[in-house]
Design a protein around this motif. Structure first.
Motif, short mmCIF file in Angstrom:
data_model
loop_
_atom_site.label_atom_id
_atom_site.label_comp_id
_atom_site.label_asym_id
_atom_site.label_seq_id
_atom_site.Cartn_x
_atom_site.Cartn_y
_atom_site.Cartn_z
N LEU A 1 0.87 -1.18 0.00
CA LEU A 1 0.00 0.00 0.00
C LEU A 1 0.90 1.23 0.00
O LEU A 1 1.81 1.33 0.84
CB LEU A 1 -0.91 0.02 1.22
CG LEU A 1 -1.98 -1.06 1.28
CD1 LEU A 1 -2.70 -1.01 2.62
CD2 LEU A 1 -2.96 -0.89 0.15
N ILE A 2 0.65 2.16 -0.91
CA ILE A 2 1.51 3.31 -1.13
C ILE A 2 0.72 4.59 -0.93
O ILE A 2 -0.40 4.73 -1.45
CB ILE A 2 2.09 3.32 -2.57
CG1 ILE A 2 2.71 1.96 -2.95
CG2 ILE A 2 3.06 4.47 -2.77
CD1 ILE A 2 3.91 1.55 -2.17
N ILE B 1 -7.87 8.41 6.77
CA ILE B 1 -7.64 7.34 5.81
C ILE B 1 -7.51 6.09 6.67
O ILE B 1 -6.62 6.01 7.50
CB ILE B 1 -6.34 7.56 4.99
CG1 ILE B 1 -6.42 8.86 4.19
CG2 ILE B 1 -6.09 6.37 4.08
CD1 ILE B 1 -5.14 9.19 3.46
N ASN B 2 -8.39 5.16 6.49
CA ASN B 2 -8.38 3.96 7.33
C ASN B 2 -7.49 2.88 6.73
O ASN B 2 -7.93 1.75 6.50
CB ASN B 2 -9.80 3.45 7.55
CG ASN B 2 -10.60 4.40 8.41
OD1 ASN B 2 -10.08 4.95 9.37
ND2 ASN B 2 -11.84 4.62 8.05
N LYS B 3 -6.26 3.24 6.47
CA LYS B 3 -5.25 2.32 5.91
C LYS B 3 -3.94 2.58 6.63
O LYS B 3 -3.70 3.66 7.15
CB LYS B 3 -5.03 2.58 4.42
CG LYS B 3 -6.25 2.45 3.54
CD LYS B 3 -6.46 1.02 3.14
CE LYS B 3 -7.64 0.92 2.18
NZ LYS B 3 -8.16 -0.39 2.09
N LYS B 4 -3.09 1.57 6.61
CA LYS B 4 -1.70 1.73 7.03
C LYS B 4 -0.86 1.40 5.82
O LYS B 4 -1.11 0.41 5.13
CB LYS B 4 -1.38 0.79 8.20
CG LYS B 4 -2.02 1.24 9.49
CD LYS B 4 -1.49 0.41 10.65
CE LYS B 4 -2.10 0.85 11.94
NZ LYS B 4 -1.35 1.87 12.61
N PHE B 5 0.15 2.23 5.57
CA PHE B 5 0.91 2.14 4.33
C PHE B 5 2.29 1.51 4.54
O PHE B 5 2.93 1.69 5.57
CB PHE B 5 1.05 3.54 3.72
CG PHE B 5 -0.27 4.12 3.33
CD1 PHE B 5 -0.82 3.83 2.09
CD2 PHE B 5 -0.99 4.92 4.21
CE1 PHE B 5 -2.06 4.35 1.73
CE2 PHE B 5 -2.22 5.44 3.86
CZ PHE B 5 -2.76 5.15 2.61
N ASP B 6 2.72 0.80 3.48
CA ASP B 6 4.07 0.23 3.46
C ASP B 6 5.10 1.31 3.12
O ASP B 6 6.19 1.32 3.67
CB ASP B 6 4.15 -0.89 2.41
CG ASP B 6 3.23 -2.05 2.75
OD1 ASP B 6 3.55 -2.77 3.71
OD2 ASP B 6 2.19 -2.20 2.09
N ILE B 7 4.73 2.18 2.18
CA ILE B 7 5.61 3.27 1.76
C ILE B 7 4.80 4.56 1.73
O ILE B 7 3.72 4.61 1.14
CB ILE B 7 6.22 3.03 0.36
CG1 ILE B 7 7.09 1.78 0.36
CG2 ILE B 7 7.03 4.25 -0.10
CD1 ILE B 7 7.60 1.39 -1.03
N ILE B 8 5.36 5.60 2.34
CA ILE B 8 4.81 6.95 2.22
C ILE B 8 5.88 7.78 1.54
O ILE B 8 6.96 8.00 2.10
CB ILE B 8 4.38 7.53 3.58
CG1 ILE B 8 3.29 6.65 4.21
CG2 ILE B 8 3.91 8.98 3.41
CD1 ILE B 8 2.84 7.08 5.60
#
Length: 185
Positions: A50-51, A115-122
């Protein structure tokens, strides 16, 4: 400007004609992805990741992630001409695993919006003159948007003297031409 690797390798991207958007150069983009793939300090698999692509411009970084198999990319851009180009570039892919936020990310992360996500790369690529990078990093950390093993990739000018917040742990710093790339978590 082109897509370097993956499903859409070689596809050309449209660039803004004005100077209000600074595209990520192919050399810098390729170097970042080589580092992600080959560094023993970074444990991120682009496939199925997720980016979050902040200050997206024409979308070069996020689109490269889509081409390499990312699960989903969230783009943030508030400049209307860049948004038009971003939408055109994404429409060429005929994919729908992305979302465009037509918003100023400083205002968005200062608000109660979520944003109800957690990202691998920001990926954070603000204009070089932008000095509020630490404010943004701290808001992102406060909202817990980065996965535990996720990374920030921050693009600045190589002469930039900005001291990044001590709330992140620096993994690597690279210089490519006029670009300085910070990788942290």
């Amino acid at each position: 400007m082109r897509i370097i690797s993956g499903k859409f390798k070689g596809k050309k991207l449209i660039l803004p004609k004005d100077k209000n958007t600074r595209p990520l150069k192919d050399l810098v983009k390729e170097s970042i992805f080589n580092l992600l793939k080959h560094s023993n300090k970074i444990k991120i698999d682009i496939e199925n990741s997720l980016i979050l692509d902040l200050f997206s411009g024409s979308g070069s970084f996020g689109i490269e992630c889509i081409s390499r198999g990312s699960q989903n990319v969230y783009f943030f851009e508030n400049y209307s001409k860049a948004i038009e180009i971003l939408q055109k570039n994404l429409s060429k892919l005929k994919k729908n695993n992305y979302k465009i936020f037509k918003a100023d990310c400083f205002m968005f992360f200062d608000s109660n919006e979520k944003i109800n996500k957690k990202f691998d790369i920001i990926f954070i690529d603000p204009p070089y003159k932008e000095i509020r990078v630490n404010n943004l990093l701290e808001k992102i950390l406060e909202k817990k948007l980065l996965k535990n093993n996720g990374i920030f990739i921050i693009h600045r000018h190589q002469k930039d003297k900005l001291e990044l917040t001590k709330k992140i742990k620096m993994i690597d710093i690279r210089i490519y031409g006029n670009s300085k790339i910070y990788i942290a978590n």
